[in-house]
Design a protein around this motif. Structure first.
Motif, PDB file in Angstrom:
ATOM      1  N   MET A 183      -2.954  -9.420  -2.738  1.00  0.00           N
ATOM      2  CA  MET A 183      -3.516  -8.246  -1.978  1.00  0.00           C
ATOM      3  C   MET A 183      -4.681  -8.583  -1.000  1.00  0.00           C
ATOM      4  N   THR A 184      -4.595  -8.083   0.449  1.00  0.00           N
ATOM      5  CA  THR A 184      -5.225  -8.273   1.511  1.00  0.00           C
ATOM      6  C   THR A 184      -6.085  -7.104   1.892  1.00  0.00           C
ATOM      7  N   ARG A 185      -5.831  -5.993   1.391  1.00  0.00           N
ATOM      8  CA  ARG A 185      -6.695  -4.932   1.875  1.00  0.00           C
ATOM      9  C   ARG A 185      -7.102  -4.149   0.442  1.00  0.00           C
ATOM     10  N   PHE A 186      -8.199  -3.413   0.549  1.00  0.00           N
ATOM     11  CA  PHE A 186      -8.863  -2.967  -0.649  1.00  0.00           C
ATOM     12  C   PHE A 186      -9.079  -1.530  -0.592  1.00  0.00           C
ATOM     13  N   ASP A 187      -9.053  -0.802   0.472  1.00  0.00           N
ATOM     14  CA  ASP A 187      -9.507   0.547   0.726  1.00  0.00           C
ATOM     15  C   ASP A 187      -8.295   1.226   1.643  1.00  0.00           C
ATOM     16  N   ALA A 188      -8.267   2.552   1.458  1.00  0.00           N
ATOM     17  CA  ALA A 188      -7.471   3.341   2.435  1.00  0.00           C
ATOM     18  C   ALA A 188      -8.124   4.922   2.455  1.00  0.00           C
ATOM     19  N   ASP A 189      -7.418   5.582   3.447  1.00  0.00           N
ATOM     20  CA  ASP A 189      -7.943   7.028   3.276  1.00  0.00           C
ATOM     21  C   ASP A 189      -6.862   7.810   3.806  1.00  0.00           C
ATOM     22  N   ASP A 190      -5.663   7.256   4.161  1.00  0.00           N
ATOM     23  CA  ASP A 190      -4.601   8.215   4.523  1.00  0.00           C
ATOM     24  C   ASP A 190      -3.645   8.423   2.889  1.00  0.00           C
ATOM     25  N   PRO A 191      -3.003   9.363   3.053  1.00  0.00           N
ATOM     26  CA  PRO A 191      -2.488   9.479   1.641  1.00  0.00           C
ATOM     27  C   PRO A 191      -1.379   8.564   1.175  1.00  0.00           C
ATOM     28  N   GLN A 192      -0.425   8.177   2.314  1.00  0.00           N
ATOM     29  CA  GLN A 192       0.532   7.294   2.033  1.00  0.00           C
ATOM     30  C   GLN A 192       0.018   5.915   1.877  1.00  0.00           C
ATOM     31  N   ASP A 193      -0.912   5.597   2.653  1.00  0.00           N
ATOM     32  CA  ASP A 193      -1.766   4.307   2.375  1.00  0.00           C
ATOM     33  C   ASP A 193      -2.348   4.158   1.229  1.00  0.00           C
ATOM     34  N   ARG A 194      -3.241   5.144   0.613  1.00  0.00           N
ATOM     35  CA  ARG A 194      -3.614   5.158  -0.457  1.00  0.00           C
ATOM     36  C   ARG A 194      -2.679   4.913  -1.562  1.00  0.00           C
ATOM     37  N   ARG A 195      -1.356   5.384  -1.657  1.00  0.00           N
ATOM     38  CA  ARG A 195      -0.595   5.485  -2.918  1.00  0.00           C
ATOM     39  C   ARG A 195      -0.007   4.075  -2.796  1.00  0.00           C
ATOM     40  N   LYS A 196       0.305   3.460  -1.705  1.00  0.00           N
ATOM     41  CA  LYS A 196       0.844   1.928  -1.428  1.00  0.00           C
ATOM     42  C   LYS A 196      -0.518   1.003  -1.813  1.00  0.00           C
ATOM     43  N   LEU A 197      -1.517   1.335  -1.480  1.00  0.00           N
ATOM     44  CA  LEU A 197      -2.554   0.554  -2.252  1.00  0.00           C
ATOM     45  C   LEU A 197      -2.719   0.553  -3.578  1.00  0.00           C
ATOM     46  N   PHE A 198      -2.679   1.844  -4.143  1.00  0.00           N
ATOM     47  CA  PHE A 198      -2.670   1.890  -5.609  1.00  0.00           C
ATOM     48  C   PHE A 198      -1.659   1.232  -6.423  1.00  0.00           C
ATOM     49  N   ALA A 199      -0.427   1.590  -5.696  1.00  0.00           N
ATOM     50  CA  ALA A 199       0.712   0.699  -6.425  1.00  0.00           C
ATOM     51  C   ALA A 199       0.787  -0.762  -6.251  1.00  0.00           C
ATOM     52  N   ASP A 200       0.241  -1.265  -5.060  1.00  0.00           N
ATOM     53  CA  ASP A 200      -0.161  -2.725  -5.222  1.00  0.00           C
ATOM     54  C   ASP A 200      -0.763  -3.270  -5.997  1.00  0.00           C
ATOM     55  N   ALA A 201      -2.171  -2.496  -6.013  1.00  0.00           N
ATOM     56  CA  ALA A 201      -3.265  -3.024  -7.013  1.00  0.00           C
ATOM     57  C   ALA A 201      -2.402  -2.983  -8.477  1.00  0.00           C
ATOM     58  N   ILE A 202      -1.926  -1.900  -8.806  1.00  0.00           N
ATOM     59  CA  ILE A 202      -1.006  -1.907  -9.998  1.00  0.00           C
ATOM     60  C   ILE A 202      -0.064  -3.112 -10.308  1.00  0.00           C
ATOM     61  N   ALA A 203       0.646  -3.420  -9.276  1.00  0.00           N
ATOM     62  CA  ALA A 203       1.521  -4.560  -9.494  1.00  0.00           C
ATOM     63  C   ALA A 203       0.549  -5.842  -9.522  1.00  0.00           C
ATOM     64  N   ALA A 204      -0.466  -5.959  -8.805  1.00  0.00           N
ATOM     65  CA  ALA A 204      -1.508  -7.004  -8.621  1.00  0.00           C
ATOM     66  C   ALA A 204      -1.788  -7.353 -10.362  1.00  0.00           C
ATOM     67  N   HIS A 205      -2.392  -6.099 -10.736  1.00  0.00           N
ATOM     68  CA  HIS A 205      -2.972  -6.139 -12.307  1.00  0.00           C
ATOM     69  C   HIS A 205      -2.076  -6.720 -13.136  1.00  0.00           C
ATOM     70  N   ARG A 206      -0.685  -6.179 -13.040  1.00  0.00           N
ATOM     71  CA  ARG A 206       0.543  -6.493 -13.981  1.00  0.00           C
ATOM     72  C   ARG A 206       0.708  -7.954 -13.740  1.00  0.00           C
ATOM     73  N   ASN A 207       1.034  -8.267 -12.506  1.00  0.00           N
ATOM     74  CA  ASN A 207       1.301  -9.710 -12.300  1.00  0.00           C
ATOM     75  C   ASN A 207      -0.019 -10.790 -12.684  1.00  0.00           C
ATOM     76  N   ARG A 208      -1.075 -10.455 -12.790  1.00  0.00           N
ATOM     77  CA  ARG A 208      -2.121 -11.219 -12.921  1.00  0.00           C
ATOM     78  C   ARG A 208      -2.574 -11.275 -14.625  1.00  0.00           C
ATOM     79  N   ALA A 209      -2.048 -10.160 -15.303  1.00  0.00           N
ATOM     80  CA  ALA A 209      -2.398  -9.800 -16.588  1.00  0.00           C
ATOM     81  C   ALA A 209      -3.784  -9.655 -16.753  1.00  0.00           C
ATOM     82  N   SER A 210      -4.501  -9.024 -15.777  1.00  0.00           N
ATOM     83  CA  SER A 210      -5.919  -8.750 -15.663  1.00  0.00           C
ATOM     84  C   SER A 210      -6.216  -7.600 -16.729  1.00  0.00           C
ATOM     85  N   ALA A 211      -7.504  -7.713 -17.243  1.00  0.00           N
ATOM     86  CA  ALA A 211      -7.948  -6.935 -18.330  1.00  0.00           C
ATOM     87  C   ALA A 211      -7.762  -5.332 -17.969  1.00  0.00           C
ATOM     88  N   PHE A 212      -8.006  -4.941 -16.607  1.00  0.00           N
ATOM     89  CA  PHE A 212      -7.965  -3.842 -15.999  1.00  0.00           C
ATOM     90  C   PHE A 212      -8.169  -3.501 -14.711  1.00  0.00           C
TER      91      PHE A 212
END
Length: 138
Positions: free
Chosen positions: A1-30
């Motif tokens: 991931m290269t970005r960590f914030d967003a304020d546009d609805p579409q960008d926020r949901r993409k940010l959240f989906a990317d973060a969830i995918a990164a969380h799963r790929n990294r097997a992070s705690a949360f």
């Protein structure tokens, strides 16, 4: 991931989906998502920041974790009804706390989970559509 914030609805949901995918790929705690205190769109958060922490949502494996007050809990119950495969599994209201910690089982794809997280900030915490959110930990 290269970005960590967003304020546009579409960008926020993409940010959240990317973060969830990164969380799963990294097997992070949360992963943790925070939103500014501002619910009226004027982006002046200084007045509220000393009174209470910024709204947040955590996600781990297949569970959302968040804190709500009584009114927010009612709105959260309504929101969970819109997501038939999600269910509230645990409510904790310690005497020393002013709210309830809620754990929601949510087995779904990253986009659906991202939509739910965005709607928590909109529908439960009462933010306007242009609120700014940050992924603060993955």
């Amino acid at each position: 991931m290269t970005r960590f914030d967003a304020d546009d609805p579409q960008d926020r949901r993409k940010l959240f989906a990317d973060a969830i995918a990164a969380h799963r790929n990294r097997a992070s705690a949360f992963l943790t998502i925070e939103a500014d205190h501002d619910t009226d769109g004027d982006h002046d958060t200084d007045a509220d920041s000393e009174e209470s922490p910024a709204p947040w949502v955590q996600f781990a494996e297949s569970t959302f974790n968040l804190d709500v007050d009584d009114d927010e809990l009612d709105r959260l119950n309504d929101l969970v009804d819109d997501f038939p495969t999600f269910r509230i599994d645990q409510l904790e209201s310690p005497e020393e706390a002013e709210g309830t910690n809620v754990r929601i089982t949510a087995r779904s794809d990253a986009n659906r989970l991202a939509t739910f997280a965005d709607r928590v900030f909109l529908d439960v915490y009462g933010h306007d559509g242009d609120y700014r959110a940050w992924v603060t930990e993955i």
